[in-house]
Design a protein around this motif. Structure first.
Motif, PDB file in Angstrom:
ATOM      1  N   ASN A 101       0.802  -1.224   0.000  1.00  0.00           N
ATOM      2  CA  ASN A 101       0.000   0.000   0.000  1.00  0.00           C
ATOM      3  C   ASN A 101       0.834   1.273   0.000  1.00  0.00           C
ATOM      4  O   ASN A 101       0.288   2.365  -0.173  1.00  0.00           O
ATOM      5  CB  ASN A 101      -0.934   0.018   1.208  1.00  0.00           C
ATOM      6  N   ASN A 102       2.127   1.167   0.193  1.00  0.00           N
ATOM      7  CA  ASN A 102       2.993   2.351   0.264  1.00  0.00           C
ATOM      8  C   ASN A 102       3.375   2.813  -1.142  1.00  0.00           C
ATOM      9  O   ASN A 102       4.503   2.626  -1.597  1.00  0.00           O
ATOM     10  CB  ASN A 102       4.254   2.055   1.079  1.00  0.00           C
ATOM     11  N   ARG A 103       2.431   3.409  -1.831  1.00  0.00           N
ATOM     12  CA  ARG A 103       2.667   3.812  -3.215  1.00  0.00           C
ATOM     13  C   ARG A 103       2.439   5.309  -3.398  1.00  0.00           C
ATOM     14  O   ARG A 103       1.664   5.926  -2.671  1.00  0.00           O
ATOM     15  CB  ARG A 103       1.763   3.029  -4.164  1.00  0.00           C
ATOM     16  N   ALA A 104       3.101   5.842  -4.386  1.00  0.00           N
ATOM     17  CA  ALA A 104       2.952   7.260  -4.704  1.00  0.00           C
ATOM     18  C   ALA A 104       3.244   7.449  -6.188  1.00  0.00           C
ATOM     19  O   ALA A 104       3.741   6.541  -6.861  1.00  0.00           O
ATOM     20  CB  ALA A 104       3.917   8.097  -3.864  1.00  0.00           C
ATOM     21  N   TYR A 105       2.905   8.639  -6.690  1.00  0.00           N
ATOM     22  CA  TYR A 105       3.148   8.976  -8.096  1.00  0.00           C
ATOM     23  C   TYR A 105       3.974  10.250  -8.170  1.00  0.00           C
ATOM     24  O   TYR A 105       3.768  11.190  -7.392  1.00  0.00           O
ATOM     25  CB  TYR A 105       1.833   9.162  -8.847  1.00  0.00           C
ATOM     26  N   ILE A 106       4.912  10.253  -9.123  1.00  0.00           N
ATOM     27  CA  ILE A 106       5.753  11.427  -9.339  1.00  0.00           C
ATOM     28  C   ILE A 106       5.591  11.872 -10.794  1.00  0.00           C
ATOM     29  O   ILE A 106       5.743  11.046 -11.711  1.00  0.00           O
ATOM     30  CB  ILE A 106       7.239  11.116  -9.073  1.00  0.00           C
ATOM     31  N   PRO A 107       5.278  13.135 -11.029  1.00  0.00           N
ATOM     32  CA  PRO A 107       5.233  13.617 -12.419  1.00  0.00           C
ATOM     33  C   PRO A 107       6.595  13.434 -13.089  1.00  0.00           C
ATOM     34  O   PRO A 107       7.639  13.688 -12.481  1.00  0.00           O
ATOM     35  CB  PRO A 107       4.885  15.102 -12.261  1.00  0.00           C
ATOM     36  N   LYS A 108       6.581  12.997 -14.309  1.00  0.00           N
ATOM     37  CA  LYS A 108       7.838  12.713 -14.996  1.00  0.00           C
ATOM     38  C   LYS A 108       8.721  13.956 -15.125  1.00  0.00           C
ATOM     39  O   LYS A 108       9.950  13.857 -15.088  1.00  0.00           O
ATOM     40  CB  LYS A 108       7.553  12.114 -16.380  1.00  0.00           C
ATOM     41  N   GLU A 109       8.082  15.119 -15.286  1.00  0.00           N
ATOM     42  CA  GLU A 109       8.887  16.341 -15.411  1.00  0.00           C
ATOM     43  C   GLU A 109       9.712  16.597 -14.148  1.00  0.00           C
ATOM     44  O   GLU A 109      10.814  17.146 -14.230  1.00  0.00           O
ATOM     45  CB  GLU A 109       7.982  17.549 -15.690  1.00  0.00           C
ATOM     46  N   LYS A 110       9.185  16.196 -12.983  1.00  0.00           N
ATOM     47  CA  LYS A 110       9.939  16.385 -11.740  1.00  0.00           C
ATOM     48  C   LYS A 110      11.044  15.337 -11.597  1.00  0.00           C
ATOM     49  O   LYS A 110      12.162  15.642 -11.173  1.00  0.00           O
ATOM     50  CB  LYS A 110       9.005  16.330 -10.539  1.00  0.00           C
ATOM     51  N   LEU A 111      10.733  14.095 -11.964  1.00  0.00           N
ATOM     52  CA  LEU A 111      11.735  13.036 -11.833  1.00  0.00           C
ATOM     53  C   LEU A 111      12.858  13.209 -12.845  1.00  0.00           C
ATOM     54  O   LEU A 111      13.973  12.709 -12.635  1.00  0.00           O
ATOM     55  CB  LEU A 111      11.067  11.673 -12.011  1.00  0.00           C
ATOM     56  N   ALA A 112      12.592  13.936 -13.935  1.00  0.00           N
ATOM     57  CA  ALA A 112      13.597  14.143 -14.975  1.00  0.00           C
ATOM     58  C   ALA A 112      14.825  14.881 -14.466  1.00  0.00           C
ATOM     59  O   ALA A 112      15.912  14.803 -15.066  1.00  0.00           O
ATOM     60  CB  ALA A 112      12.998  14.899 -16.154  1.00  0.00           C
ATOM     61  N   ASP A 113      14.685  15.577 -13.344  1.00  0.00           N
ATOM     62  CA  ASP A 113      15.811  16.317 -12.778  1.00  0.00           C
ATOM     63  C   ASP A 113      16.766  15.420 -11.995  1.00  0.00           C
ATOM     64  O   ASP A 113      17.792  15.899 -11.487  1.00  0.00           O
ATOM     65  CB  ASP A 113      15.305  17.425 -11.853  1.00  0.00           C
ATOM     66  N   TYR A 114      16.445  14.132 -11.876  1.00  0.00           N
ATOM     67  CA  TYR A 114      17.244  13.222 -11.050  1.00  0.00           C
ATOM     68  C   TYR A 114      17.683  12.008 -11.859  1.00  0.00           C
ATOM     69  O   TYR A 114      17.059  11.643 -12.851  1.00  0.00           O
ATOM     70  CB  TYR A 114      16.437  12.758  -9.839  1.00  0.00           C
ATOM     71  N   GLU A 115      18.753  11.381 -11.409  1.00  0.00           N
ATOM     72  CA  GLU A 115      19.255  10.145 -11.984  1.00  0.00           C
ATOM     73  C   GLU A 115      19.002   9.003 -10.997  1.00  0.00           C
ATOM     74  O   GLU A 115      18.968   9.215  -9.780  1.00  0.00           O
ATOM     75  CB  GLU A 115      20.765  10.248 -12.252  1.00  0.00           C
ATOM     76  N   PRO A 116      18.810   7.782 -11.493  1.00  0.00           N
ATOM     77  CA  PRO A 116      18.638   6.644 -10.585  1.00  0.00           C
ATOM     78  C   PRO A 116      19.873   6.431  -9.717  1.00  0.00           C
ATOM     79  O   PRO A 116      20.991   6.828 -10.079  1.00  0.00           O
ATOM     80  CB  PRO A 116      18.435   5.457 -11.530  1.00  0.00           C
ATOM     81  N   ASP A 117      19.674   5.796  -8.583  1.00  0.00           N
ATOM     82  CA  ASP A 117      20.783   5.408  -7.716  1.00  0.00           C
ATOM     83  C   ASP A 117      21.471   4.206  -8.358  1.00  0.00           C
ATOM     84  O   ASP A 117      20.962   3.085  -8.298  1.00  0.00           O
ATOM     85  CB  ASP A 117      20.253   5.044  -6.328  1.00  0.00           C
ATOM     86  N   THR A 118      22.613   4.422  -8.979  1.00  0.00           N
ATOM     87  CA  THR A 118      23.294   3.344  -9.702  1.00  0.00           C
ATOM     88  C   THR A 118      24.144   2.463  -8.794  1.00  0.00           C
ATOM     89  O   THR A 118      24.694   1.455  -9.250  1.00  0.00           O
ATOM     90  CB  THR A 118      24.186   3.927 -10.808  1.00  0.00           C
TER      91      THR A 118
END
Length: 278
Positions: A97-114
């Protein structure tokens, strides 16, 4: 905000870097939630925001050691997932149940944790766990009632719990897959239980532990449902307990048998709190 491109580095299973957690309205908890994982499918992640504007996230926390009863998608509400494919490794605890949504334009400013990246098999476990919430097996209400009222359900959970790291799935074959209306204790369900054990780390130890579980459960059913003096079964007749390795089960068998979970074992609407296996 950044521009989302089809060549985005984000993929399903990627962890958000610590500074990107601010994009999610994560509730306070003790211990706090400190990890978030992308669960949107890769095909949808790659779509431009006009078609798929959001990326779905599931958040949880890092833990020192996984509990074997929550690994391998055994529990439809909770997953302990070791992640070992990157420079570092981590064990994470996720709740459905611990789910959320992030607009892609906001996530575009970040890189995945590699530094922490799931392997292909670890990502498959995550995918199966996500899907299991919507495709769990269901058994007749009467079968579920008999498991509960005889005390079998509670005892099954206790017997299986210590071997959670070895047993990756439990399958029930009830009445050879046919649906029957059962009336009265003498009108028994027939049951074959299949225990699927892992060969990933120590196959011999896993097989030994699973064989012991099978033996203990046979004794359990004999004590609860078998009338020695009359040489008859009541409620549920346990025909057989079978240990089988995860390399030996066929695809046809996996489709025929139903995975058993104490949490959602019947068609009843009200949920059960205890979940053993899915």
């Amino acid at each position: 905000m950044g521009e989302w491109r089809r060549q985005t580095p984000w993929r399903q299973g990627h962890l958000l870097p610590a500074d990107a957690l601010q994009l999610i309205d994560i509730p306070k908890a003790d211990p706090p939630y400190d990890v978030a994982v992308v669960i949107t499918h890769d095909c949808d992640v790659a779509q431009l925001p006009a078609a798929e504007p959001m990326v779905e996230i599931i958040f949880g926390r890092r833990i020192d050691k996984p509990d074997g009863n929550y690994t391998h998608a055994k529990n439809a509400r909770r997953l302990h997932l070791p992640i070992t494919g990157g420079r570092d490794s981590a064990n994470i605890d996720l709740i459905a149940n611990n789910r959320a949504y992030i607009p892609k334009e906001k996530l575009a400013d970040y890189e995945p944790d590699t530094s922490v990246v799931p392997t292909a098999s670890e990502r498959s476990i995550l995918q199966y766990w996500l899907a299991a919430r919507y495709r769990r097996s269901a058994f007749p209400d009467e079968f579920d009632r008999r498991l509960g009222e005889t005390g079998l359900k509670e005892r099954l959970t206790k017997i299986l719990k210590p071997s959670g790291e070895h047993i990756t799935a439990v399958f029930f074959d009830v009445d050879a897959g046919e649906e029957h209306i059962r009336n009265g204790a003498e009108d028994t369900y027939s049951l074959i239980i299949y225990f699927l054990y892992s060969t990933e780390h120590d196959p011999e130890a896993a097989e030994k532990a699973t064989d012991k579980v099978a033996s203990d459960i046979e004794k359990l059913f004999k004590g609860k449902c078998y009338k020695k003096q009359e040489d008859t079964w009541q409620e549920i007749e346990l025909v057989e307990c079978v240990s089988i390795s995860d390399q030996a089960m066929t695809y046809a068998q996996s489709l025929l048998f139903k995975r058993w979970s104490a949490d959602h074992i019947s068609f009843r609407a009200e949920p059960h709190e205890v979940m053993l296996r899915e």
